[in-house]
Design a protein around this motif. Structure first.
Motif, PDB file in Angstrom:
ATOM      1  N   ASP A  42       2.566  75.946  97.118  1.00  0.00           N
ATOM      2  CA  ASP A  42       1.301  75.349  97.575  1.00  0.00           C
ATOM      3  C   ASP A  42       0.959  74.112  96.756  1.00  0.00           C
ATOM      4  O   ASP A  42       0.527  73.092  97.303  1.00  0.00           O
ATOM      5  N   ASN A  43       1.175  74.185  95.442  1.00  0.00           N
ATOM      6  CA  ASN A  43       0.936  73.001  94.596  1.00  0.00           C
ATOM      7  C   ASN A  43       1.880  71.860  94.965  1.00  0.00           C
ATOM      8  O   ASN A  43       1.482  70.687  94.984  1.00  0.00           O
ATOM      9  N   ALA A  44       3.129  72.199  95.259  1.00  0.00           N
ATOM     10  CA  ALA A  44       4.095  71.173  95.653  1.00  0.00           C
ATOM     11  C   ALA A  44       3.684  70.524  96.973  1.00  0.00           C
ATOM     12  O   ALA A  44       3.839  69.314  97.162  1.00  0.00           O
ATOM     13  N   LEU A  45       3.150  71.326  97.895  1.00  0.00           N
ATOM     14  CA  LEU A  45       2.678  70.784  99.170  1.00  0.00           C
ATOM     15  C   LEU A  45       1.519  69.816  98.954  1.00  0.00           C
ATOM     16  O   LEU A  45       1.488  68.717  99.535  1.00  0.00           O
ATOM     17  N   LYS A  46       0.560  70.205  98.127  1.00  0.00           N
ATOM     18  CA  LYS A  46      -0.582  69.328  97.861  1.00  0.00           C
ATOM     19  C   LYS A  46      -0.140  68.035  97.177  1.00  0.00           C
ATOM     20  O   LYS A  46      -0.653  66.949  97.491  1.00  0.00           O
ATOM     21  N   ALA A  47       0.825  68.137  96.257  1.00  0.00           N
ATOM     22  CA  ALA A  47       1.328  66.936  95.592  1.00  0.00           C
ATOM     23  C   ALA A  47       2.019  66.010  96.592  1.00  0.00           C
ATOM     24  O   ALA A  47       1.865  64.790  96.538  1.00  0.00           O
ATOM     25  N   ALA A  48       2.789  66.603  97.527  1.00  0.00           N
ATOM     26  CA  ALA A  48       3.460  65.795  98.552  1.00  0.00           C
ATOM     27  C   ALA A  48       2.439  65.124  99.471  1.00  0.00           C
ATOM     28  O   ALA A  48       2.615  63.968  99.871  1.00  0.00           O
ATOM     29  N   GLU A  49       1.382  65.845  99.818  1.00  0.00           N
ATOM     30  CA  GLU A  49       0.315  65.260 100.635  1.00  0.00           C
ATOM     31  C   GLU A  49      -0.335  64.082  99.908  1.00  0.00           C
ATOM     32  O   GLU A  49      -0.545  63.010 100.499  1.00  0.00           O
ATOM     33  N   ASP A  50      -0.654  64.288  98.628  1.00  0.00           N
ATOM     34  CA  ASP A  50      -1.310  63.223  97.861  1.00  0.00           C
ATOM     35  C   ASP A  50      -0.418  62.001  97.737  1.00  0.00           C
ATOM     36  O   ASP A  50      -0.903  60.851  97.798  1.00  0.00           O
ATOM     37  N   ASN A  51       0.871  62.215  97.572  1.00  0.00           N
ATOM     38  CA  ASN A  51       1.794  61.078  97.462  1.00  0.00           C
ATOM     39  C   ASN A  51       1.801  60.261  98.752  1.00  0.00           C
ATOM     40  O   ASN A  51       1.742  59.023  98.721  1.00  0.00           O
ATOM     41  N   LEU A  52       1.858  60.930  99.890  1.00  0.00           N
ATOM     42  CA  LEU A  52       1.850  60.221 101.167  1.00  0.00           C
ATOM     43  C   LEU A  52       0.511  59.523 101.382  1.00  0.00           C
ATOM     44  O   LEU A  52       0.466  58.368 101.841  1.00  0.00           O
ATOM     45  N   LYS A  53      -0.581  60.193 101.040  1.00  0.00           N
ATOM     46  CA  LYS A  53      -1.899  59.571 101.217  1.00  0.00           C
ATOM     47  C   LYS A  53      -2.047  58.334 100.331  1.00  0.00           C
ATOM     48  O   LYS A  53      -2.683  57.348 100.725  1.00  0.00           O
ATOM     49  N   ASN A  54      -1.466  58.373  99.147  1.00  0.00           N
ATOM     50  CA  ASN A  54      -1.526  57.211  98.259  1.00  0.00           C
ATOM     51  C   ASN A  54      -0.797  56.015  98.871  1.00  0.00           C
ATOM     52  O   ASN A  54      -1.288  54.884  98.808  1.00  0.00           O
ATOM     53  N   ILE A  55       0.351  56.264  99.467  1.00  0.00           N
ATOM     54  CA  ILE A  55       1.100  55.172 100.100  1.00  0.00           C
ATOM     55  C   ILE A  55       0.333  54.627 101.301  1.00  0.00           C
ATOM     56  O   ILE A  55       0.310  53.421 101.550  1.00  0.00           O
ATOM     57  N   LEU A  56      -0.311  55.523 102.043  1.00  0.00           N
ATOM     58  CA  LEU A  56      -1.051  55.112 103.236  1.00  0.00           C
ATOM     59  C   LEU A  56      -2.419  54.534 102.897  1.00  0.00           C
ATOM     60  O   LEU A  56      -3.108  54.024 103.795  1.00  0.00           O
ATOM     61  N   ALA A  57      -2.820  54.650 101.625  1.00  0.00           N
ATOM     62  CA  ALA A  57      -4.119  54.130 101.171  1.00  0.00           C
ATOM     63  C   ALA A  57      -5.266  54.762 101.947  1.00  0.00           C
ATOM     64  O   ALA A  57      -6.196  54.082 102.390  1.00  0.00           O
ATOM     65  N   ILE A  58      -5.191  56.084 102.127  1.00  0.00           N
ATOM     66  CA  ILE A  58      -6.303  56.817 102.712  1.00  0.00           C
ATOM     67  C   ILE A  58      -6.882  57.737 101.652  1.00  0.00           C
ATOM     68  O   ILE A  58      -6.244  57.995 100.626  1.00  0.00           O
TER      69      ILE A  58
END
Length: 503
Positions: free
Chosen positions: A242-258
């Protein structure tokens, strides 16, 4: 020049709390929001402005000036006993100066008019009007001669603007690759969490069945302890996933600038369709389409232009100029002018009115023609020689850089194709591993059910199956990332995502 980016826009489908993202949705958002792309877009706009700035060197300059002086001036003339002359003058001047791309320079309509008043007895006109109208044109014959030399700043600025467009293309390509990598890593993290929950449910089910069998005396009490231990271990696994999933989500959101608080869900499934590539053909395609290759070629073109310019600057400065000057004079007779008879001599009629000064210009009564040649050169010419040496070395460096870019492109293509091939092997291997692990787990479960197996054997088989499925998920994701890396290596990732950059 305007940069237009065209993309097939897809609407986002999701709830108010969670945005369901396809890969193409993520690409669109990155194209609109990513900070790196926005920064380079502004660099392109700056380069466009620089072109306009450089064009300004050929802007005609209109000059206007006026002045008024009033003063007393000493004189040693015997006709002025006081030794002082009071004089006032109003002067107005105008002209148009500039340069042409051929190396021509000009000073046109160099007009001046002066109105002078004086109390001097030896001046016949007061106030007097004097006018001048000049036309001068010159041409550089050695240094600064020709279109190529004089257009160098504009040419270099245009090439720099084209380079900035290629930099934008490179940046977008890198961002798209980062988006796709982050997207598939998010998909993998999502599947890993689902798998972790599945294995947790299996371990809990095994614990319940073992408790029943212990109660009826089929299994020893230690079987329950082992099952509980596995449940605890798998609960930790769920937390980690679950932590790995949240980290992956945050990484994608950072690239998308959302917003980091915005929930997202990746909806696309990775492909397992096998694709093969010819390395030689793919490399040739990359040399044709990679923006870095085009950028290196443009840099060579820019350096060649500068080398030609600095070569010209080593020549002596030789120019020829031709000019025409028109003059006019008019005014009112000085009533106190000096006279050697009873009455002062009359003023010639062509000068006795202020308008005569302007009429004479119009009628070109008093023209003056001049031709001038100017030659100058520094004795040692160190500056021009040094600039040429630097420009030559800079060009050589750009050529070497171009060759290095080609080497890097070839390496990128080779690595990307090898990664695809290895990923395909990994998918096939993990598929077999999953099938075998499933069979082993079924056998161990059956052995446990009939009382000839152990809980430990079942748990080990479950762990092996989980590891095999984790590896299978990662192999599939690695294959999709490898496909994206190859598109980036070929320089076709924008085309693959439906994006075009037009000037």
């Amino acid at each position: 020049m305007k940069i237009s980016i065209f993309l097939v826009l897809l609407s986002l489908i999701g709830t108010q709390d969670t945005i369901n993202l396809s890969l193409q949705d993520a690409i669109r958002i990155a194209l609109e929001n990513n900070r790196d792309i926005q920064i380079v877009k502004k660099t392109v706009e700056i380069s466009v402005g620089d072109i306009e700035t450089q064009k300004g060197i050929f802007d005609p300059q209109i000059g206007l000036s006026s002045s008024y002086t009033d003063g007393e001036f000493p004189t040693a003339s015997t006709f002025i006993p006081s030794g002082t002359i009071n004089e006032g003058e109003f002067l107005a001047e105008s002209g148009v100066t500039g340069n042409l791309p051929t190396g021509t320079f000009y000073n046109l309509f160099n007009f001046s008019v002066a109105r002078t008043t004086t109390d001097s007895d030896i001046v016949d006109l007061t106030p007097s009007w004097t006018t001048n109208l000049g036309f001068t044109i010159g041409q550089n014959l050695l240094q600064g001669f020709g279109l190529d030399v004089n257009l160098t700043p504009i040419t270099v600025a245009k090439i720099s603007s084209e380079i900035s467009v290629k930099e934008l293309e490179t940046t977008i390509s890198d961002v798209f690759l980062n988006v796709e990598t982050a997207y598939w890593n998010l998909v993998a993290a999502k599947k890993n969490l689902e798998l972790a929950n599945t294995i947790l449910d299996l371990s809990k089910d095994l614990q319940r069945r073992n408790e029943i069998q212990v109660e009826v005396g089929v299994l020893p009490p230690v079987a329950v302890t082992e099952a509980k231990s596995e449940v605890a271990r798998n609960e930790v696994g769920v937390i980690v996933a679950d932590n790995a999933l949240k980290a992956a989500e945050d990484n994608l959101k950072n690239i998308l600038a959302i917003s980091i608080t915005q929930k997202i869900d990746a909806t696309d499934e990775p492909t397992t369709v096998v694709k093969t590539y010819d390395e030689s053909q793919t490399f040739n395609e990359a040399l044709e389409k990679r923006p870095e290759v085009a950028q290196a070629k443009l840099d060579i073109e820019s350096k060649e232009t500068l080398k030609k310019f600095y070569s010209n600057q080593r020549l002596p400065s030789l120019s020829v100029q031709a000019s025409v000057q028109l003059q006019g004079l008019g005014g009112s007779a000085n009533p106190d002018r000096l006279s050697f008879g009873d009455e002062p001599e009359p003023i010639p009629p062509q000068f006795d009115e202020a308008s005569d000064a302007f009429r004479q210009l119009a009628e070109t009564d008093f023209p003056t023609f001049a031709v001038l040649g100017i030659l100058s050169f520094p004795i040692f010419n160190w500056t021009a020689k040094g600039n040429y040496v630097k420009a030559s070395a800079d060009l050589d460096r750009s050529v070497i850089t171009f060759k290095k870019v080609g080497d890097d492109v070839e390496l990128d293509v080779s690595n990307a194709i090898r990664a695809i091939e290895n990923s395909i092997k990994g998918i096939n291997a993990t598929k077999v591993a999953v099938e075998l692990a499933e069979e082993v787990l079924r056998n161990e479960q059956e052995r446990l059910n009939v009382g000839i197996g152990t809980t430990r054997n079942v748990l080990d088989a479950q762990r092996d199956l989980v590891d095999a499925r984790f590896a299978q998920i990662q192999a599939i994701v690695n294959y999709n990332i490898a496909l994206a890396r190859l598109e980036r290596a070929k320089g076709t990732i924008l085309e693959a995502k439906g994006v075009k950059i037009k000037e």
